[in-house]
Enzyme design. Structure first.
Site, PDB file in Angstrom:
ATOM      1  N   LYS A 167       0.854  -1.190   0.000  1.00  0.00           N
ATOM      2  CA  LYS A 167       0.000   0.000   0.000  1.00  0.00           C
ATOM      3  C   LYS A 167       0.880   1.226   0.000  1.00  0.00           C
ATOM      4  O   LYS A 167       2.040   1.171   0.419  1.00  0.00           O
ATOM      5  CB  LYS A 167      -0.886   0.015   1.255  1.00  0.00           C
ATOM      6  CG  LYS A 167      -2.168   0.798   1.085  1.00  0.00           C
ATOM      7  CD  LYS A 167      -3.214   0.013   0.311  1.00  0.00           C
ATOM      8  CE  LYS A 167      -4.493   0.788   0.153  1.00  0.00           C
ATOM      9  NZ  LYS A 167      -5.570  -0.074  -0.375  1.00  0.00           N
TER      10      LYS A 167
HETATM   11  P1  NAD Z   1     -13.206   7.399  -2.555  1.00  0.00           P
HETATM   12  O1  NAD Z   1     -12.258   8.483  -2.218  1.00  0.00           O
HETATM   13  O2  NAD Z   1     -13.649   7.218  -3.955  1.00  0.00           O
HETATM   14  O3  NAD Z   1     -14.525   7.540  -1.648  1.00  0.00           O
HETATM   15  C1  NAD Z   1     -14.509   7.628  -0.271  1.00  0.00           C
HETATM   16  C2  NAD Z   1     -15.856   8.176   0.165  1.00  0.00           C
HETATM   17  O4  NAD Z   1     -15.960   8.147   1.576  1.00  0.00           O
HETATM   18  C3  NAD Z   1     -16.087   9.630  -0.245  1.00  0.00           C
HETATM   19  O5  NAD Z   1     -17.433   9.784  -0.683  1.00  0.00           O
HETATM   20  C4  NAD Z   1     -15.867  10.400   1.059  1.00  0.00           C
HETATM   21  O6  NAD Z   1     -16.585  11.615   1.096  1.00  0.00           O
HETATM   22  C5  NAD Z   1     -16.411   9.406   2.034  1.00  0.00           C
HETATM   23  N1  NAD Z   1     -15.957   9.573   3.410  1.00  0.00           N
HETATM   24  C6  NAD Z   1     -14.719   9.845   3.879  1.00  0.00           C
HETATM   25  N2  NAD Z   1     -14.742   9.925   5.217  1.00  0.00           N
HETATM   26  C7  NAD Z   1     -16.009   9.700   5.595  1.00  0.00           C
HETATM   27  C8  NAD Z   1     -16.669   9.649   6.844  1.00  0.00           C
HETATM   28  N3  NAD Z   1     -16.004   9.829   7.981  1.00  0.00           N
HETATM   29  N4  NAD Z   1     -17.997   9.391   6.852  1.00  0.00           N
HETATM   30  C9  NAD Z   1     -18.678   9.184   5.716  1.00  0.00           C
HETATM   31  N5  NAD Z   1     -18.109   9.210   4.516  1.00  0.00           N
HETATM   32  C10 NAD Z   1     -16.789   9.486   4.453  1.00  0.00           C
HETATM   33  O7  NAD Z   1     -12.546   6.056  -1.985  1.00  0.00           O
HETATM   34  P2  NAD Z   1     -12.897   4.554  -2.392  1.00  0.00           P
HETATM   35  O8  NAD Z   1     -11.909   4.119  -3.404  1.00  0.00           O
HETATM   36  O9  NAD Z   1     -14.348   4.416  -2.636  1.00  0.00           O
HETATM   37  O10 NAD Z   1     -12.497   3.804  -1.039  1.00  0.00           O
HETATM   38  C11 NAD Z   1     -13.395   3.639   0.042  1.00  0.00           C
HETATM   39  C12 NAD Z   1     -12.913   2.500   0.903  1.00  0.00           C
HETATM   40  O11 NAD Z   1     -12.872   1.296   0.109  1.00  0.00           O
HETATM   41  C13 NAD Z   1     -11.514   2.635   1.488  1.00  0.00           C
HETATM   42  O12 NAD Z   1     -11.460   1.982   2.734  1.00  0.00           O
HETATM   43  C14 NAD Z   1     -10.638   1.901   0.498  1.00  0.00           C
HETATM   44  O13 NAD Z   1      -9.407   1.459   1.044  1.00  0.00           O
HETATM   45  C15 NAD Z   1     -11.557   0.739   0.176  1.00  0.00           C
HETATM   46  N6  NAD Z   1     -11.287   0.040  -1.088  1.00  0.00           N
HETATM   47  C16 NAD Z   1     -11.234   0.711  -2.266  1.00  0.00           C
HETATM   48  C17 NAD Z   1     -11.006  -0.010  -3.437  1.00  0.00           C
HETATM   49  C18 NAD Z   1     -11.017   0.650  -4.783  1.00  0.00           C
HETATM   50  O14 NAD Z   1     -10.919  -0.068  -5.791  1.00  0.00           O
HETATM   51  N7  NAD Z   1     -11.148   1.945  -4.900  1.00  0.00           N
HETATM   52  C19 NAD Z   1     -10.801  -1.383  -3.384  1.00  0.00           C
HETATM   53  C20 NAD Z   1     -10.869  -2.044  -2.156  1.00  0.00           C
HETATM   54  C21 NAD Z   1     -11.122  -1.307  -1.013  1.00  0.00           C
END
Ligand code: NAD
Length: 416
Positions: A106
């Site tokens: 990461k």
């Molecule tokens: P992103 O930046 O696209 O979206 C994150 C969202 O969460 C945003 O809408 C943001 O406003 C919101 N957010 C942040 N803090 C918050 C809070 N305290 N309360 C409510 N909403 C909040 O990120 P993403 O890629 O969607 O990632 C989200 C999660 O999924 C993370 O934990 C990431 O590690 C995990 N993840 C992402 C992927 C991927 O392919 N993008 C894959 C596996 C896991």
């Protein structure tokens, strides 16, 4: 994020719980508790106003036994080395649980991408890529998007790495635009995987998906896609949140339209037909399925007793603290764990990497079918082990994953 919970300590507690069910040598357990290598970089970026700002970034490889490492890059003001360590460790288990030939890694940069211009973000990305270039490569470590990063940022990483090499290296990152070798289906893959696991969990629990009410925390690349795909499968999306607030519409709302609304206005808050609710009310909303898809450490010992969902499916990495896990277990609320539920993203990233390496591309239908097969099979394996050993799905998923990595260590032997 809940500041009390250190994500790496959380990851270690989960790991320590799972290894109780495996017969591993003490030294192998110790070995797997630590990242293999960690890099911290402090680097300057010229800002639009002519000033120079110093940023801190990290890249961590947790384990490389099964193959090159794979893991996203996060741009967020709250990034810490311990957070990156935890996320790298979870990547090792995630890849192993769905059977991908990867170790876990990461990266992250402490920054607020929402407050930076496109030029500043490009400069930061190109410099960070250069600073971590000894850690990444198509055969060693392949980054992907995470919180605060997207396909455009992957394109800049690919371009910077390729400029240094003198030729194009599309396999150095995944989640990049289709025009430079990205994979069809990658943008939706994590959310799609979450919906497959939700469907499978409901089926095994005897809960109908049709008409099920869903609450989604975090309306980003994972949460919004999971919401609209579940909506299209007959679920009723009744609440969502992002960093600016939480919305609730008891009759359900059009999740795809809400995603467009957020893109245009910057938030889901104010979406027509919904009311704004507090964080406290949000966690207590009666629903069938709760999908935390924001950050780690969100479901805690404080809010876990209030949760009224019948099933939790973790879109985010590490959203549930070990104390909350215990409370949910006592309350009989099953949790489909992150390393299984959100593995759709890394699975299609793997497809993207394979396609880039062979310069031969698959149709979206092929991608979705392969993803479907891997996710349903992995769910069935984890579910069966959880039933057999009478353990949570999280511990079962970790047991499977750790066992696979440990087996590879035994077979390869300890060098020299
Ligand atoms: P992103 O930046 O696209 O979206 C994150 C969202 O969460 C945003 O809408 C943001 O406003 C919101 N957010 C942040 N803090 C918050 C809070 N305290 N309360 C409510 N909403 C909040 O990120 P993403 O890629 O969607 O990632 C989200 C999660 O999924 C993370 O934990 C990431 O590690 C995990 N993840 C992402 C992927 C991927 O392919 N993008 C894959 C596996 C896991």
């Amino acid at each position: 994020m809940n500041k009390q919970e250190n994500p790496y300590q959380m990851a270690l507690r989960q790991f320590d719980e799972a290894v109780k069910y495996l017969k591993l040598k003490r030294g192998i357990i110790e070995y797997l508790r630590y990242p293999k290598r960690e890099l911290t970089v402090n680097f300057p970026v010229e800002m639009d106003d002519g000033s120079v700002k110093i940023f801190t970034g990290y890249r961590v490889h947790h384990n490389t036994v099964l193959g090159p490492t794979k893991g996203g890059i996060r741009y967020h003001p709250g990034v810490t080395l311990d957070e990156v360590r935890a996320l790298a460790m979870w990547m090792t288990w995630k890849c192993a649980v769905v059977g991908l030939p990867y170790g876990g890694s990461k990266g992250g940069v402490v920054c607020d991408p929402k407050k930076m211009s496109g030029i500043e973000l490009e400069n930061l990305t190109r410099r960070y890529t250069t600073e971590i270039s000894m850690m990444i490569g198509p055969e060693s470590d392949i980054p992907a998007p995470d919180v605060g990063t997207d396909a455009q940022i992957m394109a800049w990483i690919m371009d910077t790495y390729s400029m240094h090499k003198g030729y194009s290296v599309p396999a150095v990152v995944t989640g990049k635009p289709i025009s430079i070798g990205g994979s069809l289906g990658r943008a939706e893959a994590t959310g799609r995987g979450v919906t497959i696991i939700t469907r499978e969990a409901c089926r095994h629990l005897g809960m109908p998906l049709e008409g099920a009410t869903v609450v989604v925390q975090g309306y980003g690349k994972v949460g919004a896609v999971a919401a609209y795909l579940l909506h299209e499968q007959g679920c009723k999306i009744i609440a969502a949140s992002d960093s600016r607030g939480c919305i609730y519409g008891p009759d359900g709302f059009d999740a795809r339209h809400a995603k467009r609304f957020k893109k245009e206005t910057g938030s889901v808050v104010g979406y027509p037909g919904t009311e704004t609710v507090s964080q406290d009310e949000f966690w207590g909303l009666p629903c069938d399925i709760l999908i935390p898809a924001a950050m780690e450490g969100q479901i805690t010992a404080e809010n876990a007793p209030k949760i009224k969902a019948k099933l939790i499916v973790e879109g985010a990495n590490g959203p549930t603290t070990p104390d909350a896990d215990e409370i949910l277990r006592e309350r009989g609320i099953p949790v489909a764990p992150d390393i299984l539920a959100n593995a759709g993203g890394v699975t299609v990233s793997y497809f993207e990497w394979v396609q880039a390496l062979q310069a031969f591309f698959w149709s979206e239908e092929e991608i979705d079918q392969r993803l479907e097969r891997i996710m349903t099979k992995s769910f069935a394996e984890v579910w069966a082990l959880a039933q057999e050993k009478e353990i949570s799905m999280r511990t079962a998923a970790l047991v499977r994953a750790i066992d696979r990595v440990a087996e590879a260590i035994y077979v390869r032997g300890i060098y020299p």
